[in-house]
Enzyme design. Structure first.
Site, short mmCIF file in Angstrom:
data_model
loop_
_atom_site.label_atom_id
_atom_site.label_comp_id
_atom_site.label_asym_id
_atom_site.label_seq_id
_atom_site.Cartn_x
_atom_site.Cartn_y
_atom_site.Cartn_z
N SER A 143 0.86 -1.17 0.00
CA SER A 143 0.00 0.00 0.00
C SER A 143 0.90 1.23 0.00
O SER A 143 2.11 1.12 0.26
CB SER A 143 -0.87 0.01 1.26
OG SER A 143 -1.48 1.26 1.48
N TYR A 156 -1.90 -1.36 10.24
CA TYR A 156 -1.91 -1.41 8.78
C TYR A 156 -0.57 -0.94 8.24
O TYR A 156 0.04 -1.58 7.37
CB TYR A 156 -3.05 -0.54 8.25
CG TYR A 156 -3.33 -0.71 6.77
CD1 TYR A 156 -3.97 -1.84 6.30
CD2 TYR A 156 -2.97 0.27 5.85
CE1 TYR A 156 -4.23 -2.00 4.95
CE2 TYR A 156 -3.22 0.12 4.50
CZ TYR A 156 -3.86 -1.02 4.05
OH TYR A 156 -4.11 -1.18 2.72
N LYS A 160 2.17 -3.29 6.28
CA LYS A 160 2.42 -2.99 4.87
C LYS A 160 3.87 -2.59 4.63
O LYS A 160 4.46 -2.92 3.59
CB LYS A 160 1.46 -1.90 4.38
CG LYS A 160 -0.01 -2.34 4.33
CD LYS A 160 -0.20 -3.55 3.42
CE LYS A 160 -1.67 -3.91 3.26
NZ LYS A 160 -1.88 -5.05 2.34
#
Length: 278
Positions: A143, A156, A160
């Site tokens: 991401s 997150y 990532k």
């Protein structure tokens, strides 16, 4: 890597969002598909839709955080199609909240799916890809959060950025072996999906953020459009797959802060919204 009809693509997190776009584009290119997702109902619906269009599809409901279930996915690909040409480690979920308000279980869930899912895919499939002795390619979905950090998204962002590090390391290792296997890391911004449905907001501040994130993500790039860019990047042999170019000034700012040893300052990324991807 040359993309040819009849090649075999394995896609995790295939039932929605980026994974579904990849599956649809792969089918349109004439690839044979091994699709996995934890949502069996949506996975079956997608497989039936693609099969009705003439695609050869095998499916497995699996939790990518479980090494044994990823091994079962490998076994399915071998049994059904006798090999793998493209592996998309794509499954991912979201978690928002202040770092200290996120529970141990929430942290573990993110590590299991977003990071261990990719680790398990690499551990299970790379030995096969090397034994095959023919060109093959791996795409790991990270991401923009894999390159720049945002508040309220610690699990997150952590997972990532780890996927980016793993992918880069794998790239070096495959090059060291002069293997015919190559790798890309996909770092998109907002891509239309319902990933926020997987979120378990930790605290009131996170709940207030979630509606904004959900709106931004649902209005993001179409998954099929993203998939076309991904396959083009694979065909060109590119490691970095960065479909949202307007985030680069923010990345330059972060790199400058590191090199100049100045304290980081958060700024919103001008990429149709916040830096969220898979």
């Amino acid at each position: 890597m040359v993309i040819e009809q009849g090649q075999v693509a394995v896609i995790t997190g295939a039932a929605g969002g980026i994974g579904k776009g990849l599956a649809e584009e792969a089918a349109a290119l004439g690839l044979r598909l091994v699709l996995s997702d934890i949502d069996g109902q949506r996975l079956t619906a997608l497989a039936e839709e693609l099969a009705a269009q003439g695609a050869e599809v095998a499916t497995l409901v699996a939790d990518v955080g479980d090494p044994e279930q990823v091994e079962s996915l490998l076994a399915l690909a071998q049994q059904r199609f006798d090999g793998v040409d493209l592996l998309f480690n794509n499954a991912g979920v979201m978690q928002t909240g202040f770092s200290w308000e996120i529970t141990a279980a929430q942290w573990q869930r993110m590590l299991d799916i977003n990071l261990r899912g990719v680790i398990n895919g690499v551990r299970s499939f790379v030995p096969l890809l090397l034994r095959q002795g023919r060109p093959a390619h791996i795409v790991n979905t990270a991401s923009l959060a894999g390159l720049i950090s945002s508040p309220m998204m610690a699990p997150y962002t952590v997972t990532k950025q780890a996927v980016v590090a793993l992918s880069e390391t794998l790239h070096y290792e495959l090059a060291m072996l002069q293997a015919p296997v190559s790798v890309s890391v996909l770092c998109p911004g907002p891509v239309a999906s319902d990933i926020m449905a997987s979120n378990r907001a930790a605290g009131e501040a996170a709940r207030q953020l979630d509606s904004l994130l959900d709106s931004t993500i649902r209005q993001g790039m179409a998954p099929r459009e993203l998939a076309q860019l991904v396959f083009a990047g694979v065909a060109e042999g590119r490691f970095w797959l960065l479909p949202h170019k307007s985030f680069k000034p923010a990345l330059e700012q972060r790199l400058a802060s590191i090199l100049e040893e100045t304290n980081p300052v958060f700024q919103m990324v001008d990429v149709e919204g916040e830096p969220h991807g898979a």
